[in-house]
Design a protein around this motif. Sequence first.
Motif, PDB file in Angstrom:
ATOM      1  N   TRP A 263       0.927  -1.136   0.058  1.00  0.00           N
ATOM      2  CA  TRP A 263       0.174   0.181  -0.152  1.00  0.00           C
ATOM      3  C   TRP A 263       0.946   1.236   0.100  1.00  0.00           C
ATOM      4  O   TRP A 263       0.631   2.232  -0.573  1.00  0.00           O
ATOM      5  N   ALA A 264       1.972   1.047   0.787  1.00  0.00           N
ATOM      6  CA  ALA A 264       2.890   2.368   0.802  1.00  0.00           C
ATOM      7  C   ALA A 264       3.523   2.475  -0.419  1.00  0.00           C
ATOM      8  O   ALA A 264       3.734   3.723  -0.950  1.00  0.00           O
ATOM      9  N   LYS A 265       4.042   1.621  -0.970  1.00  0.00           N
ATOM     10  CA  LYS A 265       4.520   1.749  -2.548  1.00  0.00           C
ATOM     11  C   LYS A 265       3.761   2.333  -3.355  1.00  0.00           C
ATOM     12  O   LYS A 265       3.932   3.073  -4.188  1.00  0.00           O
ATOM     13  N   ALA A 266       2.319   1.864  -3.454  1.00  0.00           N
ATOM     14  CA  ALA A 266       1.583   2.176  -4.355  1.00  0.00           C
ATOM     15  C   ALA A 266       1.047   3.844  -4.175  1.00  0.00           C
ATOM     16  O   ALA A 266       1.004   4.410  -5.120  1.00  0.00           O
ATOM     17  N   THR A 267       0.907   3.753  -2.962  1.00  0.00           N
ATOM     18  CA  THR A 267       0.585   5.533  -2.589  1.00  0.00           C
ATOM     19  C   THR A 267       1.751   6.320  -2.903  1.00  0.00           C
ATOM     20  O   THR A 267       1.471   7.351  -3.587  1.00  0.00           O
ATOM     21  N   GLU A 268       3.062   6.071  -2.791  1.00  0.00           N
ATOM     22  CA  GLU A 268       4.166   6.897  -3.085  1.00  0.00           C
ATOM     23  C   GLU A 268       4.363   6.801  -4.478  1.00  0.00           C
ATOM     24  O   GLU A 268       4.634   7.912  -5.061  1.00  0.00           O
ATOM     25  N   ALA A 269       4.046   5.828  -5.271  1.00  0.00           N
ATOM     26  CA  ALA A 269       4.188   5.883  -6.870  1.00  0.00           C
ATOM     27  C   ALA A 269       3.135   6.568  -7.443  1.00  0.00           C
ATOM     28  O   ALA A 269       3.227   7.143  -8.335  1.00  0.00           O
ATOM     29  N   PHE A 270       1.686   6.544  -6.766  1.00  0.00           N
ATOM     30  CA  PHE A 270       0.754   7.367  -7.137  1.00  0.00           C
ATOM     31  C   PHE A 270       0.921   8.924  -7.205  1.00  0.00           C
ATOM     32  O   PHE A 270       0.986   9.804  -7.937  1.00  0.00           O
ATOM     33  N   HIS A 271       1.631   9.245  -5.929  1.00  0.00           N
ATOM     34  CA  HIS A 271       2.092  10.798  -5.702  1.00  0.00           C
ATOM     35  C   HIS A 271       2.782  11.277  -6.690  1.00  0.00           C
ATOM     36  O   HIS A 271       2.897  12.424  -7.232  1.00  0.00           O
ATOM     37  N   TYR A 272       3.948  10.344  -6.889  1.00  0.00           N
ATOM     38  CA  TYR A 272       4.983  10.821  -8.026  1.00  0.00           C
ATOM     39  C   TYR A 272       4.452  11.057  -9.363  1.00  0.00           C
ATOM     40  O   TYR A 272       4.650  11.932  -9.865  1.00  0.00           O
ATOM     41  N   ARG A 273       3.379   9.887  -9.752  1.00  0.00           N
ATOM     42  CA  ARG A 273       2.831  10.109 -11.188  1.00  0.00           C
ATOM     43  C   ARG A 273       1.927  11.257 -11.346  1.00  0.00           C
ATOM     44  O   ARG A 273       1.739  11.791 -12.261  1.00  0.00           O
TER      45      ARG A 273
ATOM     46  N   ALA B 170     -20.382   4.296  10.910  1.00  0.00           N
ATOM     47  CA  ALA B 170     -20.272   3.354  12.311  1.00  0.00           C
ATOM     48  C   ALA B 170     -19.239   2.071  11.946  1.00  0.00           C
ATOM     49  O   ALA B 170     -19.236   1.176  12.661  1.00  0.00           O
ATOM     50  N   GLN B 171     -18.719   1.817  10.955  1.00  0.00           N
ATOM     51  CA  GLN B 171     -18.222   0.576  10.447  1.00  0.00           C
ATOM     52  C   GLN B 171     -16.674   0.864  10.393  1.00  0.00           C
ATOM     53  O   GLN B 171     -16.054   1.797   9.926  1.00  0.00           O
ATOM     54  N   PRO B 172     -15.859  -0.199  10.953  1.00  0.00           N
ATOM     55  CA  PRO B 172     -14.466  -0.083  11.011  1.00  0.00           C
ATOM     56  C   PRO B 172     -13.848  -0.424   9.655  1.00  0.00           C
ATOM     57  O   PRO B 172     -14.792  -0.942   8.784  1.00  0.00           O
ATOM     58  N   SER B 173     -12.607  -0.260   9.295  1.00  0.00           N
ATOM     59  CA  SER B 173     -12.144  -0.654   8.086  1.00  0.00           C
ATOM     60  C   SER B 173     -12.371  -2.231   7.988  1.00  0.00           C
ATOM     61  O   SER B 173     -12.244  -3.092   8.739  1.00  0.00           O
ATOM     62  N   LYS B 174     -12.361  -2.624   6.777  1.00  0.00           N
ATOM     63  CA  LYS B 174     -12.603  -3.919   6.204  1.00  0.00           C
ATOM     64  C   LYS B 174     -11.167  -4.354   6.337  1.00  0.00           C
ATOM     65  O   LYS B 174     -10.187  -3.822   6.038  1.00  0.00           O
ATOM     66  N   PRO B 175     -11.031  -5.692   6.493  1.00  0.00           N
ATOM     67  CA  PRO B 175      -9.441  -6.363   6.335  1.00  0.00           C
ATOM     68  C   PRO B 175      -8.882  -6.354   5.002  1.00  0.00           C
ATOM     69  O   PRO B 175      -7.837  -6.123   4.933  1.00  0.00           O
ATOM     70  N   GLY B 176      -9.703  -6.258   3.938  1.00  0.00           N
ATOM     71  CA  GLY B 176      -8.878  -6.281   2.642  1.00  0.00           C
ATOM     72  C   GLY B 176      -8.777  -4.864   2.128  1.00  0.00           C
ATOM     73  O   GLY B 176      -8.549  -4.620   0.965  1.00  0.00           O
ATOM     74  N   GLN B 177      -9.112  -3.857   2.954  1.00  0.00           N
ATOM     75  CA  GLN B 177      -9.093  -2.462   2.431  1.00  0.00           C
ATOM     76  C   GLN B 177      -7.982  -2.015   2.035  1.00  0.00           C
ATOM     77  O   GLN B 177      -7.837  -1.427   0.861  1.00  0.00           O
ATOM     78  N   LEU B 178      -6.543  -2.165   2.599  1.00  0.00           N
ATOM     79  CA  LEU B 178      -5.413  -1.860   2.147  1.00  0.00           C
ATOM     80  C   LEU B 178      -5.357  -2.479   0.857  1.00  0.00           C
ATOM     81  O   LEU B 178      -4.451  -1.770  -0.001  1.00  0.00           O
ATOM     82  N   HIS B 179      -5.382  -3.563   0.678  1.00  0.00           N
ATOM     83  CA  HIS B 179      -5.192  -4.328  -0.459  1.00  0.00           C
ATOM     84  C   HIS B 179      -5.980  -3.781  -1.743  1.00  0.00           C
ATOM     85  O   HIS B 179      -5.336  -3.546  -2.768  1.00  0.00           O
ATOM     86  N   SER B 180      -7.229  -3.644  -1.489  1.00  0.00           N
ATOM     87  CA  SER B 180      -7.987  -2.827  -2.517  1.00  0.00           C
ATOM     88  C   SER B 180      -7.497  -1.584  -2.943  1.00  0.00           C
ATOM     89  O   SER B 180      -7.565  -1.256  -4.196  1.00  0.00           O
ATOM     90  N   HIS B 181      -7.068  -0.761  -1.888  1.00  0.00           N
ATOM     91  CA  HIS B 181      -6.585   0.606  -2.255  1.00  0.00           C
ATOM     92  C   HIS B 181      -5.305   0.553  -2.938  1.00  0.00           C
ATOM     93  O   HIS B 181      -5.286   1.354  -3.974  1.00  0.00           O
ATOM     94  N   ALA B 182      -4.390  -0.317  -2.596  1.00  0.00           N
ATOM     95  CA  ALA B 182      -3.049  -0.825  -3.395  1.00  0.00           C
ATOM     96  C   ALA B 182      -3.278  -0.912  -4.552  1.00  0.00           C
ATOM     97  O   ALA B 182      -2.773  -0.476  -5.698  1.00  0.00           O
ATOM     98  N   CYS B 183      -4.316  -1.780  -4.973  1.00  0.00           N
ATOM     99  CA  CYS B 183      -4.560  -2.336  -6.284  1.00  0.00           C
ATOM    100  C   CYS B 183      -5.114  -1.116  -7.315  1.00  0.00           C
ATOM    101  O   CYS B 183      -5.046  -1.107  -8.245  1.00  0.00           O
ATOM    102  N   LEU B 184      -6.167  -0.441  -6.468  1.00  0.00           N
ATOM    103  CA  LEU B 184      -6.679   0.704  -7.312  1.00  0.00           C
ATOM    104  C   LEU B 184      -5.778   1.746  -7.585  1.00  0.00           C
ATOM    105  O   LEU B 184      -5.457   2.259  -8.812  1.00  0.00           O
ATOM    106  N   LEU B 185      -4.799   2.098  -6.822  1.00  0.00           N
ATOM    107  CA  LEU B 185      -3.631   2.873  -7.149  1.00  0.00           C
ATOM    108  C   LEU B 185      -2.581   2.412  -8.020  1.00  0.00           C
ATOM    109  O   LEU B 185      -2.153   3.164  -9.016  1.00  0.00           O
TER     110      LEU B 185
END
Length: 127
Positions: free
Chosen positions: A26-36, A92-107
Amino acid sequence: MNQEKSTALSGYDVSTEEVQSLIMKWAKATEAFHYRYAKLDKAITSLQKTARRHSTTNRTQLRRLLELRQYSTDVLMTLLLDMSGQRPERSAQPSKPGQLHSHACLLDELNRKIDAELISITTVAQA
């Protein structure tokens, strides 16, 4: 207590290594997204400066880049709201377990789209 229920329902305990790997992805995908995104913004600025003097091809490219930047901004804001729990339908819902993975894939997908657009501009500029 809610956490115990959700753990019991899922039946899958995530190892520390898996969590660390997921966070790094997730961190790598986020960093790459900001760069691009920054490169995309620079390309837009450059095309805006030359759009008045050049062909409709540049204007078409500029329009595509502006649409991609708007889409990327919308996705990023949605992800940020999703991570913060501020979205009204999830308040009222906490984060889902696969949320970071989904976000990384989308990024990663957005990174590929931005790369494709930037490569097409570079190719046209070199011709």
